[in-house]
Design a protein around this motif. Structure first.
Motif, PDB file in Angstrom:
ATOM      1  N   SER A  42       0.863  -1.174   0.000  1.00  0.00           N
ATOM      2  CA  SER A  42       0.000   0.000   0.000  1.00  0.00           C
ATOM      3  C   SER A  42       0.897   1.221   0.000  1.00  0.00           C
ATOM      4  O   SER A  42       2.099   1.108  -0.174  1.00  0.00           O
ATOM      5  N   LYS A  43       0.268   2.373   0.193  1.00  0.00           N
ATOM      6  CA  LYS A  43       1.056   3.605   0.210  1.00  0.00           C
ATOM      7  C   LYS A  43       2.125   3.551   1.296  1.00  0.00           C
ATOM      8  O   LYS A  43       3.185   4.127   1.182  1.00  0.00           O
ATOM      9  N   ARG A  61      -7.862  -9.882  10.536  1.00  0.00           N
ATOM     10  CA  ARG A  61      -7.108  -9.355   9.397  1.00  0.00           C
ATOM     11  C   ARG A  61      -7.906  -8.265   8.665  1.00  0.00           C
ATOM     12  O   ARG A  61      -7.361  -7.209   8.324  1.00  0.00           O
ATOM     13  N   ALA A  62      -9.199  -8.513   8.484  1.00  0.00           N
ATOM     14  CA  ALA A  62     -10.022  -7.525   7.768  1.00  0.00           C
ATOM     15  C   ALA A  62     -10.069  -6.197   8.529  1.00  0.00           C
ATOM     16  O   ALA A  62     -10.031  -5.125   7.931  1.00  0.00           O
ATOM     17  N   LEU A  63     -10.124  -6.293   9.866  1.00  0.00           N
ATOM     18  CA  LEU A  63     -10.231  -5.072  10.678  1.00  0.00           C
ATOM     19  C   LEU A  63      -8.920  -4.282  10.730  1.00  0.00           C
ATOM     20  O   LEU A  63      -8.880  -3.163  11.219  1.00  0.00           O
ATOM     21  N   ARG A  64      -7.851  -4.883  10.219  1.00  0.00           N
ATOM     22  CA  ARG A  64      -6.552  -4.199  10.265  1.00  0.00           C
ATOM     23  C   ARG A  64      -6.317  -3.309   9.051  1.00  0.00           C
ATOM     24  O   ARG A  64      -5.202  -2.837   8.839  1.00  0.00           O
ATOM     25  N   TRP A  65      -7.360  -3.100   8.226  1.00  0.00           N
ATOM     26  CA  TRP A  65      -7.159  -2.371   6.966  1.00  0.00           C
ATOM     27  C   TRP A  65      -6.508  -1.011   7.179  1.00  0.00           C
ATOM     28  O   TRP A  65      -5.641  -0.609   6.411  1.00  0.00           O
ATOM     29  N   GLU A  66      -6.910  -0.353   8.286  1.00  0.00           N
ATOM     30  CA  GLU A  66      -6.435   1.007   8.474  1.00  0.00           C
ATOM     31  C   GLU A  66      -4.933   1.031   8.751  1.00  0.00           C
ATOM     32  O   GLU A  66      -4.186   1.790   8.123  1.00  0.00           O
ATOM     33  N   GLU A  67      -4.486   0.177   9.695  1.00  0.00           N
ATOM     34  CA  GLU A  67      -3.064   0.199  10.055  1.00  0.00           C
ATOM     35  C   GLU A  67      -2.179  -0.281   8.906  1.00  0.00           C
ATOM     36  O   GLU A  67      -0.995   0.023   8.870  1.00  0.00           O
ATOM     37  N   LEU A  68      -2.766  -1.044   7.955  1.00  0.00           N
ATOM     38  CA  LEU A  68      -1.960  -1.514   6.823  1.00  0.00           C
ATOM     39  C   LEU A  68      -2.090  -0.571   5.625  1.00  0.00           C
ATOM     40  O   LEU A  68      -1.532  -0.838   4.557  1.00  0.00           O
ATOM     41  N   GLY A  69      -2.814   0.518   5.787  1.00  0.00           N
ATOM     42  CA  GLY A  69      -2.942   1.503   4.715  1.00  0.00           C
ATOM     43  C   GLY A  69      -3.781   1.014   3.542  1.00  0.00           C
ATOM     44  O   GLY A  69      -3.595   1.450   2.411  1.00  0.00           O
ATOM     45  N   GLU A  70      -4.717   0.087   3.810  1.00  0.00           N
ATOM     46  CA  GLU A  70      -5.600  -0.389   2.734  1.00  0.00           C
ATOM     47  C   GLU A  70      -6.793   0.555   2.576  1.00  0.00           C
ATOM     48  O   GLU A  70      -7.059   1.381   3.438  1.00  0.00           O
ATOM     49  N   ASP A  71      -7.536   0.345   1.492  1.00  0.00           N
ATOM     50  CA  ASP A  71      -8.718   1.174   1.270  1.00  0.00           C
ATOM     51  C   ASP A  71      -9.889   0.654   2.090  1.00  0.00           C
ATOM     52  O   ASP A  71     -10.023  -0.551   2.297  1.00  0.00           O
TER      53      ASP A  71
END
Lengths: 362, 137
Positions: A262-263, A292-302
């Motif tokens: 990601s960015k 894993r799905a809830l970690r989208w923010e910390e991994l910079g996903e959309d």
């Protein structure tokens, strides 16, 4: 406005007496003992312990007996009992790398140190009803084979050595505790994991399944699933050092997820984590996918707007005791509330009729 | 203390009685049932999180000569906590070697056998892959 209403007491007492009779069932059939439930319905015990959030097989067995096998009711009983216990302290984090594994499989590596150990699994059974069980047959002893009881390394460590998987940062920070402070958002990962490990299995499964079907898909592989016993250690103030105070069986699932980068993060594998009391692998795998799905923010996903990415949606609806409490309360008497509603609807209709009449007259 | 904590119900008391090691004592803290919040780590190695609680019974006692023993056992068993605390206190007296021989040793052996049996059952379910000959020559 509340109006005191009396008169239900005898009906309630009699209903409870009948409940006890129905719980017992036909007296010609021998009564189930708590020991029998604990030993022979062990996966129900595990679910009640996991979602009741209290590890005590005897209590779980009693709760299942008392609740006539309604597991959410049993979980309710355990949660209620739990609140009566003084808390002696907090354990050291359990060391699952030192687990005595009954089962340990990996879907990502065929040949791995420690091997693929199937354990007592339903996998590969044909799901055909076994009528021999209805005729209480003797079972032969399961085979034994010489074992070396060494620690089994975690699969994630192999990928870690190559730097291909996102690293977990070790810390000794005191985690938040939702049994002490109400769950508030934003919830950090420690709080999410606590909520998920006691979450309803069906809800967690549904959320995990939605992510597999495409609602914020995260391409999960079961890097490792292990079930077995781990020691529990606590620091005892009067001794001044940590001692073992018991042993629990847990299921641990670590997923390895494809990640394009990601960015903020390079392309690598990311991880989801599930850890649940007892032999509870459906729940542990589901938990790992949802984590894993809830970690989208910390991994910079959309944010794809999928329910499983929405921490508020997931965490505020995953507790079956909260949910059942709110849902089932609507069956309790709401006579006064409803009288008010009735008055309101009558008045609205009356006003509407009258204005229609007026219009017609004009 | 781990051995006492994990021993099957009534086992430590029975061993103490068998070995004729029971002793008088006074309570410092009578057996009480409570819970311990268990923790895990995110991804097995990361930051700690609260996993759920476990029932625990604990007590403390003092022998006539002043040795203090503590009992912490899994579950809700006041007698087990008492036996564990007593054995813990006696380990600090002349009876220590008797406790080692007649209590700790049998507990350790029984636990070893139980774990070994489970590990062997697990080992018998280990998959042994073999590759089919592909017949390409």
């Amino acid at each position: 406005m509340y109006v005191a209403v009396k008169g239900g007491e005898r009906a309630i007492d009699n209903a409870h007496a009948w409940l006890a009779e129905e719980r017992r069932g036909d007296k010609k059939v021998p009564e189930l003992s708590v020991d029998q439930i604990r030993e022979q319905l062990s996966l129900a015990i595990n679910r009640v312990m996991a979602e009741g959030s209290l590890y005590d097989p005897d209590l779980a067995a009693l709760a299942i007996k008392q609740s006539r096998g309604d597991l959410i009711e049993a979980i309710f009983l355990i949660r209620a009992y739990r609140t009566t216990l003084p808390r002696f302290g907090y354990s050291e984090p359990i060391e699952t790398s030192k687990m005595a594994c009954d089962r340990r499989i990996s879907a990502t590596f065929k040949d791995l140190p420690g091997g693929q150990v199937l354990g007592p699994t339903f996998d590969y059974t044909h799901r055909l009803l076994d009528f021999k069980l209805a005729a209480d047959g003797e079972i032969p002893d399961a085979p034994n084979k010489q074992a070396n009881q060494e620690n089994v390394p975690h699969v994630a460590e192999f990928l870690n050595n190559e730097g291909l998987i996102q690293q977990e940062t070790r810390s000794d920070a005191t985690p938040p505790d939702l049994t002490r402070e109400p769950l508030e958002l934003p919830a950090d990962r420690a709080l999410r994991l606590q909520a998920l490990t006691r979450a309803d299995e069906g809800f967690t499964l549904g959320m995990a399944y939605s992510s597999q079907r495409g609602y914020a898909r995260n391409h999960a592989f079961v890097g490792e699933l292990r079930i077995g016993a781990v020691a529990v250690e606590i620091d005892v103030p009067e001794l001044g050092f940590a001692i073992e105070i018991g042993e629990i069986t847990v299921t641990e699932c670590e997923t390895v997820n494809q990640f394009q980068g990601s960015k903020t993060e390079p392309a690598q594998f990311t991880r989801g984590y599930g850890l649940v009391f007892g032999q509870t692998e459906r729940k542990a795998i589901s938990m790992a996918l949802v984590d894993r799905a809830l970690r989208w923010e910390e991994l910079g996903e959309d944010d794809l707007g999928a329910p499983v990415q929405d921490a508020e949606f997931v965490l505020y609806h995953s507790d079956n005791i909260q949910a059942t409490g709110f849902l089932e309360h609507i069956k309790l008497p709401h006579y006064v509330d409803f009288q008010a509603e009735l008055e309101l609807v009558r008045n609205l209709r009356k006003t509407a009729f009258e204005s229609q009449k007026m219009e017609a007259a004009e | 203390m781990g051995l006492f904590a994990r021993a099957p119900q009534g086992k430590v008391a029975a061993l103490l009685a068998n070995a004729n090691l029971a002793s008088e004592f006074e309570w410092l803290r009578k057996p009480e049932i409570g819970s311990v919040m268990l923790r895990g780590r995110a991804g097995a190695v990361g930051a700690p999180f609260n996993l759920g609680e476990m029932t625990v019974t604990r007590c403390s006692l003092r022998l006539p000569n002043g040795e203090v023993g503590h009992g912490y056992v899994q579950g809700r068993d006041k007698d087990a906590a008492q036996s564990a605390a007593l054995a813990d206190a006696l380990l600090q007296t002349d009876a220590a070697s008797d406790i080692s021989q007649q209590i700790l040793l049998p507990l350790r052996t029984a636990e070893f056998e139980k774990k070994k049996n489970r590990a062997e059952k697990a080992a018998s379910t280990k998959v042994e892959f073999f590759t089919m000959a592909r017949g390409e020559d």
